[in-house]
Design a protein around this motif. Sequence first.
Motif, PDB file in Angstrom:
ATOM      1  N   SER A  57       0.825  -1.206   0.000  1.00 43.07           N
ATOM      2  CA  SER A  57       0.000   0.000   0.000  1.00 43.07           C
ATOM      3  C   SER A  57       0.862   1.260   0.000  1.00 43.07           C
ATOM      4  O   SER A  57       0.603   2.214  -0.753  1.00 43.07           O
ATOM      5  N   ASN A  64       2.426   1.807  -3.444  1.00 41.44           N
ATOM      6  CA  ASN A  64       1.487   2.412  -4.393  1.00 41.44           C
ATOM      7  C   ASN A  64       1.334   3.906  -4.137  1.00 41.44           C
ATOM      8  O   ASN A  64       1.271   4.708  -5.082  1.00 41.44           O
ATOM      9  N   GLN A  65       1.291   4.282  -2.874  1.00 36.26           N
ATOM     10  CA  GLN A  65       1.190   5.704  -2.545  1.00 36.26           C
ATOM     11  C   GLN A  65       2.437   6.458  -3.014  1.00 36.26           C
ATOM     12  O   GLN A  65       2.347   7.591  -3.519  1.00 36.26           O
TER      13      GLN A  65
END
Length: 337
Positions: free
Chosen positions: A11, A14-15
């Motif tokens: 996560s 992806n950020q």
Amino acid sequence: MKIDLTETTSSKINQALVSARRAIGTPAIGMVLTLVIVTDEENAYDALKSAGDASREHPSRIIAVIKRVSRSPRSRRDARLDAEVRVGSDAGTGETVVLRLHGELVNHAQSVVLPLLLPDAPVVVWWPEDAPADPAKDPLGALAQRRITDAYSAEHPGEELAVRADSYTPGDTDLAWTRITPWRSMLAASLDQQSAQVVSATVEGESENPSCELLAMWLADRLKVPVERTVSAGPGLTAVRMETKNGVIVLDRPDGSLATLSMQGQPDRAVALKRRDTAELLAEELRRLDPDNTYAATVKFGVAKLAGQARPKPAEPAADAAPAAAKKTAAKKAASK
């Protein structure tokens, strides 16, 4: 632009990708596929460079999976993910994510890679070396439409081809096959100019070069004629000779760069057949994502069916065989006296 992430998650990666694209002013995603590279630290640089060069033709998200084997039992129990995000000029025409997996996470690479795949885009997995015996059943290979291996990097390339034949699944391919595309094109074009039937062929090249075996198997499978595999000093594939009822067709490349095509009744022609680098081979494979039925038929033909293959040497007599025979003869002489 490069961003280093330690003890991170998919996560957060992806950020970081979204933030990096915005920072360089390119928030839109224009990539056509996801290329997953499964490698180690020793080969990671070369693999990433080849993938980056190939991405100039195929803009893609490149995900390098580097499995860091822990030495101590405690380290093997501790799962950790480190990542490096590259966007812009540092990542060719797409973006690159380098994943370093530690501890138990090494056995669950697919759970880390899955959230990083581009949505609604094909997935290609490439093993530059140490490919699994069955790529389609590998957890990462199961995510892909196309799986690329390289028999040339194996310790025993001939045996590796047999493994590829046994485990072949539509979507599998090998860079040893890609290396002979110009040869296959040139030989097919030469046969178009000859109406005579081919009666036999010979493929000459280095000893441990799987591309030579694949070319010989391709000729034997397509032409239905006996094909002999002979060994030369190289580099790589050096010559192909096809005997026809109208004469011989010879494609000879002694220097690994420029070849000569000789045909009955025609002047010799110089042909550019340079040995291509890995980036060119990878770019060619990324042009097609459908199953390669010709490769499947060729690799399943089998190296053992080729003429001129090395045969096992007969067993040498035991070291004490000669003295034993001499003792037996001496005993017979003594008994006759």
